[in-house]
Design a protein around this motif. Structure first.
Motif, PDB file in Angstrom:
ATOM      1  N   GLN A  82      25.803  37.617  43.173  1.00  0.00           N
ATOM      2  CA  GLN A  82      26.709  38.715  42.612  1.00  0.00           C
ATOM      3  C   GLN A  82      26.233  39.538  41.591  1.00  0.00           C
ATOM      4  N   ARG A  85      26.738  38.584  38.151  1.00  0.00           N
ATOM      5  CA  ARG A  85      28.002  38.587  37.686  1.00  0.00           C
ATOM      6  C   ARG A  85      28.772  37.234  37.879  1.00  0.00           C
ATOM      7  N   ARG A  87      31.787  34.587  38.984  1.00  0.00           N
ATOM      8  CA  ARG A  87      32.825  34.559  39.891  1.00  0.00           C
ATOM      9  C   ARG A  87      33.867  33.753  39.281  1.00  0.00           C
ATOM     10  N   VAL A 113      43.560  38.337  40.177  1.00  0.00           N
ATOM     11  CA  VAL A 113      42.612  39.052  40.464  1.00  0.00           C
ATOM     12  C   VAL A 113      42.282  40.403  39.450  1.00  0.00           C
ATOM     13  N   GLU A 114      43.216  40.649  38.713  1.00  0.00           N
ATOM     14  CA  GLU A 114      42.971  41.875  37.957  1.00  0.00           C
ATOM     15  C   GLU A 114      42.506  41.188  36.708  1.00  0.00           C
ATOM     16  N   ARG A 117      38.881  40.836  37.577  1.00  0.00           N
ATOM     17  CA  ARG A 117      38.185  42.129  37.706  1.00  0.00           C
ATOM     18  C   ARG A 117      37.579  42.747  36.179  1.00  0.00           C
ATOM     19  N   CYS A 121      33.918  39.950  36.892  1.00  0.00           N
ATOM     20  CA  CYS A 121      33.619  39.038  37.853  1.00  0.00           C
ATOM     21  C   CYS A 121      33.219  39.899  39.195  1.00  0.00           C
TER      22      CYS A 121
END
Length: 157
Positions: A82, A85, A87, A113-114, A117, A121
């Protein structure tokens, strides 16, 4: 609704959510939302203290008034993939049995999820028991895709 990091005082209610896994077997049944006693200095209390002390772990709760109606754990995993970054690994997603089906799970996952983010991630991942087909449909509706076959090795004490 309040989305926040869990405190030690939330532990009995979080354990009640986890006890009702939503599989229809061995759940909390008629004691929906009933706090689970926590032994002082016991395994649950030690695990909570470890999560709370680790900047790569967050136990998050969804609160409605005085009641906890949802929880999940986010673990941030560093890695070389990634683009270097982190995860985010989502575990222990639960919505209180009497509040399921009203969109709280989707709200809880969107907030998680936000959060991932916002931390930068590159990926959010989770696993789900193969028997939980309704949960699989739920995660797919949220945009998650099946990508890997998982394996576990239980280490008994």
């Amino acid at each position: 609704m309040i989305f926040r990091v869990a405190t030690r005082q939330d532990l009995p209610a979080v354990l009640a959510l986890l006890a009702d896994g939503g599989t229809g077997a061995g759940g909390a049944g008629d004691r929906v939302g009933a706090p689970v006693p926590v032994e002082a200095g016991g395994a649950h209390e030690r695990a909570f203290a470890a999560i709370e002390a680790d900047p790569r772990n967050e136990l998050l709760v969804l609160q409605d008034g005085d009641a906890l109606v949802g929880c999940l754990q986010l673990t941030y995993i560093p890695g070389l993939g990634q683009g270097g970054r982190e995860r985010a690994l989502v575990e222990a997603v639960r919505i209180r049995a009497d509040r399921r089906g009203g969109g709280l799970g989707a709200e809880l996952m969107a907030l998680a999820v936000e959060r991932a983010r916002g931390r930068g991630c590159g990926l959010v991942q989770l696993t789900s028991d193969k028997r939980r087909t309704a949960a699989h449909r739920f995660y797919e509706r949220l945009g998650f895709t099946r990508s890997h076959e998982g394996f576990k090795l239980r280490l008994e004490p």
